[in-house]
Design an enzyme around this catalytic site. Structure first.
Site, mmCIF file in Angstrom:
data_model
loop_
_atom_site.group_PDB
_atom_site.id
_atom_site.type_symbol
_atom_site.label_atom_id
_atom_site.label_comp_id
_atom_site.label_asym_id
_atom_site.label_seq_id
_atom_site.Cartn_x
_atom_site.Cartn_y
_atom_site.Cartn_z
ATOM 1 N N ASP A 1 -2.900 88.990 -48.148
ATOM 2 C CA ASP A 1 -1.639 88.650 -47.317
ATOM 3 C C ASP A 1 -1.991 88.744 -45.872
ATOM 4 O O ASP A 1 -1.101 88.536 -44.830
ATOM 5 C CB ASP A 1 -0.530 89.642 -47.612
ATOM 6 C CG ASP A 1 -0.113 89.249 -48.943
ATOM 7 O OD1 ASP A 1 -0.154 88.208 -49.521
ATOM 8 O OD2 ASP A 1 -0.029 90.427 -49.764
ATOM 9 N N HIS A 2 -3.005 89.219 -45.303
ATOM 10 C CA HIS A 2 -3.522 89.430 -44.133
ATOM 11 C C HIS A 2 -4.706 88.599 -43.875
ATOM 12 O O HIS A 2 -5.619 89.243 -43.647
ATOM 13 C CB HIS A 2 -3.540 90.920 -43.835
ATOM 14 C CG HIS A 2 -3.528 91.456 -42.293
ATOM 15 N ND1 HIS A 2 -4.871 91.040 -41.615
ATOM 16 C CD2 HIS A 2 -2.800 91.854 -41.560
ATOM 17 C CE1 HIS A 2 -4.434 91.620 -40.340
ATOM 18 N NE2 HIS A 2 -3.475 92.117 -40.352
ATOM 19 N N PHE A 3 -4.470 87.357 -43.323
ATOM 20 C CA PHE A 3 -3.413 86.371 -43.503
ATOM 21 C C PHE A 3 -3.693 85.300 -44.415
ATOM 22 O O PHE A 3 -4.922 85.212 -45.002
ATOM 23 C CB PHE A 3 -3.093 85.936 -42.138
ATOM 24 C CG PHE A 3 -3.040 86.864 -41.113
ATOM 25 C CD1 PHE A 3 -1.513 87.424 -40.993
ATOM 26 C CD2 PHE A 3 -4.013 87.444 -40.170
ATOM 27 C CE1 PHE A 3 -1.188 88.423 -39.895
ATOM 28 C CE2 PHE A 3 -3.677 88.298 -39.226
ATOM 29 C CZ PHE A 3 -2.495 88.712 -39.094
#
Lengths: 131, 162
Positions: free
Chosen positions: B33-35
């Site tokens: 999620d990052h990223f």
């Protein structure tokens, strides 16, 4: 050769700029560390470490910033004010500090105002002269 | 479970300096999620990795008798992204140490590339914060931290006996 007052102030200024993330012009001799420059307890240790490095001196923390240990003595504090005895002891322990305005109203909440840039400069001057 | 951001020590000089290794893996879910589409290791986790490297170094210098807590980030500058598959070397050294606290400086390297410069201050909390009491047991240096030190001690002993 001995450092002049201005040279010592310049080094102290640099120490405080680095330790507290300030601009040069914020660090005046009259500025108080906590009130004006925003120093917190861990910053005092950081400042001590940096002074030792910058000047090649040993700085026992209780010599430069002794208030904590003195405040625990009931003879020195009464009703939130520093007593006569306490004031004499503070003056003896902190010869580098100007008590003139503090002693007019020795409220312990005003103790922070004693720790000024000038008191650090005086402290370092004393240490260097003794070395 | 413990939040830990170094895999092992590769060098350790008591009271002076240490180097820890961290392999960054796509198995670390936060990277997904990052990223999304461009995974990079969050800088805050590099600070945590340095805090663990330097914190263990500081703790070991006093035989793990003090509870060593990260008190201040003096400097944290990042020069490059860190991506899955990267191997980081976290170099930490003790600049000053006193009964109440310690100051460290460090660099994170990927091969010859400087990734970050991170300087930290640690507090020995039982020696500070007058009047506040902390639990007897050293909750900072729990088993997983001690096992990292035990591993490097074994490696160093093996190297010396050769």
């Amino acid at each position: 050769m001995a450092m002049s007052h201005e040279e010592i102030f310049g080094e102290v200024q640099e120490v405080l700029v680095d330790a507290l993330g300030l601009d040069d012009d914020e660090v005046t001799e009259g500025a108080t560390l906590m009130g004006d420059l925003g120093a917190e307890s861990i910053d005092f240790l950081d400042i001590v470490f940096r002074l030792e490095k910058a000047f090649g001196i040993k700085v026992p923390r209780e010599e430069l910033f002794p208030a904590d240990s003195l405040l625990n003595n009931p003879d020195y504090v009464s009703n939130g004010k520093i007593t006569e005895t306490g004031l004499a002891e503070f003056k003896a322990k902190m010869p580098h500090t100007d008590f003139a305005s503090f002693q007019e109203d020795p409220d312990i909440n005003r103790l922070g105002d004693l720790f000024t840039v000038k008191s650090i400069v005086n402290f370092v001057e004393g240490k260097l002269a003794a070395a | 479970m413990r939040w830990i951001w170094i895999d092992k020590f590769v060098e350790f000089e008591s009271g002076k300096r240490a180097v820890a290794l961290k392999n960054v893996s796509l198995a670390e879910e936060h990277l997904h999620d990052h990223f999304p589409g461009f995974c990079v290791m969050p800088e805050c986790l590099m600070i945590e990795g340095m805090a663990q490297t330097a914190g263990i170094l500081v703790g070991e210098a006093r035989n793990f008798e003090e509870k060593v807590i990260l008190a201040k980030i003096n400097k944290a500058v990042f020069y490059h992204y860190v991506r899955p598959g990267d191997t980081l070397m976290l170099h930490a050294q003790i600049d000053s140490i006193a009964p109440e606290a310690a100051g460290t400086s460090g660099r994170i390297m990927r091969g010859d590339t400087l990734i970050a410069e991170i300087s930290l201050m640690f507090s020995h909390i039982d020696q500070n914060l007058a009047g506040k009491e902390f639990p007897e047991e050293n909750f900072v240096f729990t088993d997983i931290f001690r096992s990292l030190i035990a591993d490097i001690a074994r490696q160093q002993a093996a190297a010396e006996s050769q």
